[in-house]
Design a protein around this motif. Structure first.
Motif, PDB file in Angstrom:
ATOM      1  N   MET A   1      89.703   4.820  57.154  1.00 33.27           N
ATOM      2  CA  MET A   1      88.909   4.503  55.959  1.00 33.27           C
ATOM      3  C   MET A   1      89.661   3.490  55.085  1.00 33.27           C
ATOM      4  SD  MET A   1      87.441   7.167  53.171  1.00 33.27           S
ATOM      5  CE  MET A   1      87.202   8.422  54.404  1.00 33.27           C
ATOM      6  N   ASP A   2      88.958   2.419  54.659  1.00 34.07           N
ATOM      7  CA  ASP A   2      89.634   1.400  53.846  1.00 34.07           C
ATOM      8  C   ASP A   2      89.985   1.953  52.476  1.00 34.07           C
ATOM      9  OD1 ASP A   2      89.462  -0.449  55.785  1.00 34.07           O
ATOM     10  OD2 ASP A   2      87.629  -1.397  55.025  1.00 34.07           O
ATOM     11  N   LYS A   3      91.210   1.657  52.046  1.00 35.19           N
ATOM     12  CA  LYS A   3      91.645   2.115  50.724  1.00 35.19           C
ATOM     13  C   LYS A   3      90.897   1.323  49.656  1.00 35.19           C
ATOM     14  CE  LYS A   3      96.042   3.245  48.624  1.00 35.19           C
ATOM     15  NZ  LYS A   3      97.482   3.145  48.831  1.00 35.19           N
ATOM     16  N   LEU A   4      90.365   2.014  48.683  1.00 31.42           N
ATOM     17  CA  LEU A   4      89.620   1.322  47.634  1.00 31.42           C
ATOM     18  C   LEU A   4      90.540   0.507  46.745  1.00 31.42           C
ATOM     19  CD1 LEU A   4      87.048   4.007  46.409  1.00 31.42           C
ATOM     20  CD2 LEU A   4      86.807   2.309  48.220  1.00 31.42           C
ATOM     21  N   ALA A   5      90.016  -0.608  46.217  1.00 30.57           N
ATOM     22  CA  ALA A   5      90.807  -1.453  45.306  1.00 30.57           C
ATOM     23  C   ALA A   5      91.243  -0.651  44.079  1.00 30.57           C
ATOM     24  CB  ALA A   5      89.983  -2.672  44.890  1.00 30.57           C
ATOM     25  N   ILE A   6      90.422   0.288  43.671  1.00 31.89           N
ATOM     26  CA  ILE A   6      90.748   1.085  42.482  1.00 31.89           C
ATOM     27  C   ILE A   6      92.004   1.948  42.714  1.00 31.89           C
ATOM     28  CG2 ILE A   6      89.292   3.143  42.930  1.00 31.89           C
ATOM     29  CD1 ILE A   6      88.358   2.822  39.966  1.00 31.89           C
ATOM     30  N   TYR A   7      92.329   2.202  43.981  1.00 30.32           N
ATOM     31  CA  TYR A   7      93.555   2.948  44.309  1.00 30.32           C
ATOM     32  C   TYR A   7      94.646   2.029  44.859  1.00 30.32           C
ATOM     33  CZ  TYR A   7      90.411   6.930  43.912  1.00 30.32           C
ATOM     34  OH  TYR A   7      89.504   7.854  43.459  1.00 30.32           O
ATOM     35  N   GLY A   8      94.491   0.705  44.630  1.00 30.77           N
ATOM     36  CA  GLY A   8      95.530  -0.230  45.045  1.00 30.77           C
ATOM     37  C   GLY A   8      95.247  -0.945  46.355  1.00 30.77           C
ATOM     38  N   GLY A   9      94.094  -0.693  46.969  1.00 27.12           N
ATOM     39  CA  GLY A   9      93.743  -1.396  48.214  1.00 27.12           C
ATOM     40  C   GLY A   9      93.291  -2.825  47.937  1.00 27.12           C
ATOM     41  N   GLU A  10      93.012  -3.555  49.015  1.00 23.32           N
ATOM     42  CA  GLU A  10      92.525  -4.944  48.899  1.00 23.32           C
ATOM     43  C   GLU A  10      91.072  -4.936  48.445  1.00 23.32           C
ATOM     44  OE1 GLU A  10      93.338  -8.403  49.651  1.00 23.32           O
ATOM     45  OE2 GLU A  10      95.228  -7.423  49.074  1.00 23.32           O
ATOM     46  N   PRO A  11      90.714  -5.666  47.376  1.00 22.82           N
ATOM     47  CA  PRO A  11      89.283  -5.705  47.020  1.00 22.82           C
ATOM     48  C   PRO A  11      88.471  -6.422  48.093  1.00 22.82           C
ATOM     49  CG  PRO A  11      90.548  -7.185  45.614  1.00 22.82           C
ATOM     50  CD  PRO A  11      91.546  -6.460  46.473  1.00 22.82           C
TER      51      PRO A  11
END
Ligand SMILES: Cc1ncc(COP(=O)(O)O)c(C=O)c1O
Length: 420
Positions: free
Chosen positions: A1-11
């Protein structure tokens, strides 16, 4: 699952995409520049030409252009004779201007709940709100989808109500094959930059009534006339009289020149909006966590905005968290709208929470995602991917929740952080 930008993932996008935006080309720019070099920046020939273009496009006899859609609604309410103590029925979920115009005239807006499918005024709930004080009804073509006008006209006729259609979202939309604007007593359009076409700020009221037209023309310009038939005296060519109380709601020639140029593109803009809506519908129709917009059979919407509704029991978070996560993915989202009577000003006037339960429930679930003609196919794809990414992440997976709880219980917080 792609890490959300809100948790530091790539937007999902590098650049923020706003939810709506004007589309301006060289022809638009040249039209405005031409006026800048001319004698008339205001009260010149572009105003009546713009009015003619809008009236012709819609298929009505008269159009009155004013400084913005709010002024247009005020003009229409005044023209309908709304005054102290009159009640006017208004759709509960709309921009505040739809009911503020009633307050400007000393009237009282009475809010009617929504049809849970179209999010427009529920035509079956109108009659129960009518009293001896009801003078008019302001249905709103929310998102661009026409209200069920035949039903509204039938009720209006029985109770002798004036119908002022708030079609701020709906220039170019159709009801049963007829252009919005051809049916109500008066119909208002907005030309704000996010609307179907723009004049920067601007509004137009269309009507087939000569009596309404004359009254509106006076109202938009101080109640002043040069018409010898309306004046009490004649003092020569420069003479004018104020025969009513009006406002300076005039639009400029600069704005109308832009409007004339934009009107040429309205159909192609709507065509592109419809293409984008189809792409969104195809991409989202099988996601059980969201509901795509419903369009009634009688409607052919020009799609001012695309509003999705969240199935909150299939998600582990609320609308606020989904909204924030989408923003961090650089997807410009918006909320249309808080039910008007929940605004603090209306609460101070005595309106109570709970008045329109469907509207209030809807408010907790809706999100507007980007839609405007200049969106590229890459923009559209990024919105689809972004929505899927966020929805997928917050899916209310029983298994996912179980693992989550297990990791917390086992104090494997590092693993939970990694998963999240
Ligand atoms: C439903 C509705 N009515 C009226 C208005 C007022 O239009 P304007 O912004 O041109 O004053 C708007 C503008 O957003 C609107 O969305």
């Amino acid at each position: 699952m792609d890490k959300l930008a809100i948790y530091g993932g790539e937007p999902i996008r590098n650049i923020y995409l706003s939810y709506g935006k004007q589309t301006i080309d060289q022809e638009d720019i040249e039209s405005v520049v031409k006026v800048l070099k001319s004698d008339y920046l205001t009260t010149g020939p572009n105003i009546s030409e713009f009015e003619r273009k809008v009236a012709q496009y819609v298929g009505v006899k008269y159009a009155v252009a004013v400084s913005n859609g709010t002024a247009a609604l005020h003009t229409a309410c005044y023209t309908a004779g709304i005054s102290e103590g009159d009640e006017v029925l208004v759709s509960a979920v709309t921009f505040v201007a739809s009911s503020n115009c009633v307050l400007y005239c000393g009237g009282k807006p009475i809010f009617v709940d929504l049809d849970p499918k179209t999010y427009n005024i529920d035509v079956n709930k109108i009659e129960e709100k009518i009293t001896s004080k009801t003078k008019a009804i302001i249905p709103v073509d929310f998102t661009g989808q026409s209200v069920d006008m035949d039903k509204i006209l039938e009720i209006a006729k029985r109770y002798n109500l004036v119908v002022i259609e708030d079609a701020a979202h709906a220039l170019g939309s159709e009801y049963k094959g007829k252009k919005v604007g051809t049916i109500a007593d008066m119909t208002e359009f907005s030309f704000h930059p996010v609307k179907p076409v723009t004049t920067g700020e601007g509004g137009v009221i269309v009507t087939n009534s000569k009596e309404y037209y004359d009254k509106m023309m006076l109202f938009r310009s101080h109640g002043i006339t040069r018409d010898s038939e309306l004046m009490t005296e004649q003092h020569g060519p420069c003479y004018y009289e104020q025969v009513d109380l009006g406002y300076n709601y005039r639009i400029t020639d600069l704005q109308c020149a832009l409007g004339i140029s934009q009107m040429r593109k309205l159909d192609s803009f709507i065509g592109r909006r419809r293409e984008i809506v189809k792409m969104y519908n195809d991409a989202f129709k099988d996601l059980e966590e969201i509901e795509i917009p419903f369009e009634a059979k009688f409607s052919n919407s020009g799609w001012h905005i695309y509003v999705i509704s969240l199935n909150l029991d299939k998600l582990s978070v609320g609308r606020k968290e989904i909204f924030e996560a989408l923003q961090k993915e650089n997807i410009g989202v918006n909320i249309h709208y808080l039910p008007v009577y929940l605004h603090p000003y209306y609460q101070k006037l005595g309106y109570k929470k709970g008045e329109c339960p469907i509207a209030e429930d809807l408010y907790n679930k809706i999100i507007t995602i980007p839609l405007f003609p200049a969106m590229s196919n890459d923009d559209i794809k990024s919105v689809i991917d972004g929505v899927k990414k966020v929805i997928n992440y917050y899916k209310n997976w029983v298994l996912y929740r179980y693992i989550n709880l297990y990791l917390i219980k086992e104090k494997k917080i590092w693993m939970k952080k990694w998963l999240l």
